[in-house]
Design a protein around this motif. Structure first.
Motif, PDB file in Angstrom:
ATOM      1  N   LYS A 170      26.514  24.433  32.127  1.00  0.00           N
ATOM      2  CA  LYS A 170      27.494  24.955  33.081  1.00  0.00           C
ATOM      3  C   LYS A 170      26.887  25.488  34.384  1.00  0.00           C
ATOM      4  CE  LYS A 170      31.198  25.718  29.811  1.00  0.00           C
ATOM      5  NZ  LYS A 170      31.910  26.668  28.956  1.00  0.00           N
ATOM      6  N   PRO A 171      25.792  26.253  34.306  1.00  0.00           N
ATOM      7  CA  PRO A 171      25.209  26.740  35.569  1.00  0.00           C
ATOM      8  C   PRO A 171      24.756  25.609  36.496  1.00  0.00           C
ATOM      9  CG  PRO A 171      24.309  27.941  33.697  1.00  0.00           C
ATOM     10  CD  PRO A 171      25.107  26.797  33.136  1.00  0.00           C
ATOM     11  N   LEU A 172      24.352  24.483  35.916  1.00  0.00           N
ATOM     12  CA  LEU A 172      23.927  23.352  36.749  1.00  0.00           C
ATOM     13  C   LEU A 172      25.114  22.795  37.524  1.00  0.00           C
ATOM     14  CD1 LEU A 172      21.755  21.254  34.255  1.00  0.00           C
ATOM     15  CD2 LEU A 172      21.236  23.395  35.400  1.00  0.00           C
ATOM     16  N   VAL A 173      26.218  22.642  36.818  1.00  0.00           N
ATOM     17  CA  VAL A 173      27.421  22.111  37.454  1.00  0.00           C
ATOM     18  C   VAL A 173      27.845  23.039  38.591  1.00  0.00           C
ATOM     19  CG1 VAL A 173      29.851  21.518  37.085  1.00  0.00           C
ATOM     20  CG2 VAL A 173      28.145  20.977  35.325  1.00  0.00           C
ATOM     21  N   ARG A 174      27.825  24.342  38.313  1.00  0.00           N
ATOM     22  CA  ARG A 174      28.231  25.313  39.328  1.00  0.00           C
ATOM     23  C   ARG A 174      27.266  25.284  40.518  1.00  0.00           C
ATOM     24  NH1 ARG A 174      27.956  29.945  36.374  1.00  0.00           N
ATOM     25  NH2 ARG A 174      29.391  28.916  34.965  1.00  0.00           N
ATOM     26  N   ALA A 175      25.968  25.243  40.233  1.00  0.00           N
ATOM     27  CA  ALA A 175      24.969  25.251  41.312  1.00  0.00           C
ATOM     28  C   ALA A 175      25.172  24.046  42.235  1.00  0.00           C
ATOM     29  CB  ALA A 175      23.559  25.233  40.734  1.00  0.00           C
ATOM     30  N   VAL A 176      25.505  22.904  41.651  1.00  0.00           N
ATOM     31  CA  VAL A 176      25.680  21.703  42.472  1.00  0.00           C
ATOM     32  C   VAL A 176      27.019  21.773  43.225  1.00  0.00           C
ATOM     33  CG1 VAL A 176      25.987  19.196  42.453  1.00  0.00           C
ATOM     34  CG2 VAL A 176      24.209  20.260  41.017  1.00  0.00           C
ATOM     35  N   LEU A 177      28.104  22.023  42.503  1.00  0.00           N
ATOM     36  CA  LEU A 177      29.421  21.919  43.132  1.00  0.00           C
ATOM     37  C   LEU A 177      29.699  23.059  44.111  1.00  0.00           C
ATOM     38  CD1 LEU A 177      31.564  20.596  40.142  1.00  0.00           C
ATOM     39  CD2 LEU A 177      30.461  19.296  41.989  1.00  0.00           C
ATOM     40  N   ASP A 178      29.057  24.214  43.915  1.00  0.00           N
ATOM     41  CA  ASP A 178      29.248  25.323  44.861  1.00  0.00           C
ATOM     42  C   ASP A 178      28.535  25.065  46.195  1.00  0.00           C
ATOM     43  OD1 ASP A 178      30.727  26.678  43.040  1.00  0.00           O
ATOM     44  OD2 ASP A 178      29.240  28.232  42.591  1.00  0.00           O
ATOM     45  N   VAL A 180      27.341  21.673  47.328  1.00  0.00           N
ATOM     46  CA  VAL A 180      27.308  20.304  47.846  1.00  0.00           C
ATOM     47  C   VAL A 180      28.280  20.142  49.010  1.00  0.00           C
ATOM     48  CG1 VAL A 180      29.050  19.380  46.236  1.00  0.00           C
ATOM     49  CG2 VAL A 180      27.202  17.893  47.075  1.00  0.00           C
ATOM     50  N   ARG A 181      27.839  19.377  50.010  1.00  0.00           N
ATOM     51  CA  ARG A 181      28.640  19.095  51.207  1.00  0.00           C
ATOM     52  C   ARG A 181      28.344  17.658  51.637  1.00  0.00           C
ATOM     53  NH1 ARG A 181      27.063  22.798  55.892  1.00  0.00           N
ATOM     54  NH2 ARG A 181      25.067  23.130  54.854  1.00  0.00           N
ATOM     55  N   PRO A 182      29.102  17.116  52.585  1.00  0.00           N
ATOM     56  CA  PRO A 182      28.743  15.789  53.093  1.00  0.00           C
ATOM     57  C   PRO A 182      27.284  15.778  53.562  1.00  0.00           C
ATOM     58  CG  PRO A 182      30.911  16.406  53.901  1.00  0.00           C
ATOM     59  CD  PRO A 182      30.352  17.616  53.192  1.00  0.00           C
ATOM     60  N   GLY A 183      26.565  14.740  53.204  1.00  0.00           N
ATOM     61  CA  GLY A 183      25.166  14.609  53.605  1.00  0.00           C
ATOM     62  C   GLY A 183      24.178  15.284  52.674  1.00  0.00           C
ATOM     63  N   SER A 184      24.676  15.977  51.652  1.00  0.00           N
ATOM     64  CA  SER A 184      23.770  16.722  50.762  1.00  0.00           C
ATOM     65  C   SER A 184      22.831  15.805  49.993  1.00  0.00           C
ATOM     66  CB  SER A 184      24.576  17.560  49.759  1.00  0.00           C
ATOM     67  OG  SER A 184      25.017  18.753  50.339  1.00  0.00           O
ATOM     68  N   ILE A 185      21.663  16.372  49.700  1.00  0.00           N
ATOM     69  CA  ILE A 185      20.699  15.742  48.792  1.00  0.00           C
ATOM     70  C   ILE A 185      20.577  16.667  47.583  1.00  0.00           C
ATOM     71  CG2 ILE A 185      18.306  15.022  48.467  1.00  0.00           C
ATOM     72  CD1 ILE A 185      18.193  14.554  51.540  1.00  0.00           C
ATOM     73  N   LEU A 214      33.803  13.501  47.685  1.00  0.00           N
ATOM     74  CA  LEU A 214      32.413  13.149  48.014  1.00  0.00           C
ATOM     75  C   LEU A 214      31.968  11.968  47.163  1.00  0.00           C
ATOM     76  CD1 LEU A 214      30.989  16.772  48.255  1.00  0.00           C
ATOM     77  CD2 LEU A 214      31.463  15.195  50.147  1.00  0.00           C
ATOM     78  N   VAL A 215      31.217  11.051  47.783  1.00  0.00           N
ATOM     79  CA  VAL A 215      30.865   9.791  47.146  1.00  0.00           C
ATOM     80  C   VAL A 215      29.346   9.658  47.071  1.00  0.00           C
ATOM     81  CG1 VAL A 215      31.078   7.276  47.297  1.00  0.00           C
ATOM     82  CG2 VAL A 215      32.966   8.746  48.049  1.00  0.00           C
TER      83      VAL A 215
END
Ligand SMILES: [Zn+2]
Length: 225
Positions: A170-178, A180-185, A214-215
């Motif tokens: 769960k913390p991984l999902v939160r860390a990414v989705l909180d 992430v933006r267009p252009g993110s790596i 986001l794609v």
């Protein structure tokens, strides 16, 4: 001798593309763990299965020693037209002082280490790149200067999943989705025994990206969007 390589954290903030990147670390210590049977695998097949099944593009930062340990999987990555191959050093040694607890590559060996890794990866073909990621993202002016002759781009990232040694997805999902933006790596790991929750987090991450419009795209396409 070439000029100091560019360092990128993310692509343009326009559009809707993001890059999912997976590091394939391999150290002598990890090889020792495999040989002694202390761990089963440093290759998370469930990640590959999921990305393939869902036809998700991704970019893999491979160490030379991981490629040598898992040639069939490297071939599988190279054979996928949605996957890009990039360089993560030969044996995951640090290129600066005080980079976590990683042993350090000698200053005189930095250029050769990265050049050798390209030589290990290149014969697999597929979508080869000149992208390079430092272990632990640790770099300084001397390390960048050492890589100037190689004509590469240093790729850090702006979204750290924190998946190494995670004990819950769960913390991984939160860390990414909180974050992430267009252009993110997005930085993740395909090193199963050292990142055991990544495959469990990944379906939730993909669903969250979809919800945000986001794609995922190959890194080269995110950087040039
Ligand atoms: Zn790494």
């Amino acid at each position: 001798m070439g000029s100091r390589p560019p360092v990128v954290d993310h692509g343009p903030r326009t559009g809707n593309r993001v890059a999912l990147t997976f590091d394939a670390d391999m150290t002598d210590g990890m090889l020792g763990n495999l040989r002694a049977g202390r761990v089963k695998s440093y290759a998370n097949l469930r990640i590959l299965d999921l990305l393939e099944r869902e036809q998700v593009p991704a970019t893999f930062f491979l160490t030379g020693k991981w490629v040598e340990q898992y040639p069939d999987l490297t071939r599988r990555i190279a054979d996928n037209p949605r996957f890009e191959l990039a360089n993560h050093t030969y044996g995951h040694l640090a290129f600066t002082a005080n980079c976590y607890d990683l042993p350090r590559v000698p200053a005189k060996g930095m250029t050769d280490d990265v050049a050798k890794t390209f030589q290990v990866i290149t014969p697999y073909g597929g979508r080869q790149t000149r992208y390079f990621r430092f272990p632990g993202l640790c770099h300084d002016a001397a390390a960048l200067d050492a890589l100037a002759p190689l004509g590469l781009t240093v790729v850090d990232g702006d979204v750290v999943s924190g998946d190494p040694f995670a004990t819950s997805w769960k913390p991984l999902v939160r860390a990414v989705l909180d974050n992430v933006r267009p252009g993110s790596i997005v930085i993740m790991h395909v090193t199963e025994a050292n990142a055991a929750m990544t495959d469990e987090a990944l379906p939730h991450i993909l669903a969250g990206l979809r919800e945000r419009g986001l794609v995922p795209a190959p890194l080269s396409e995110v950087l040039t969007a």
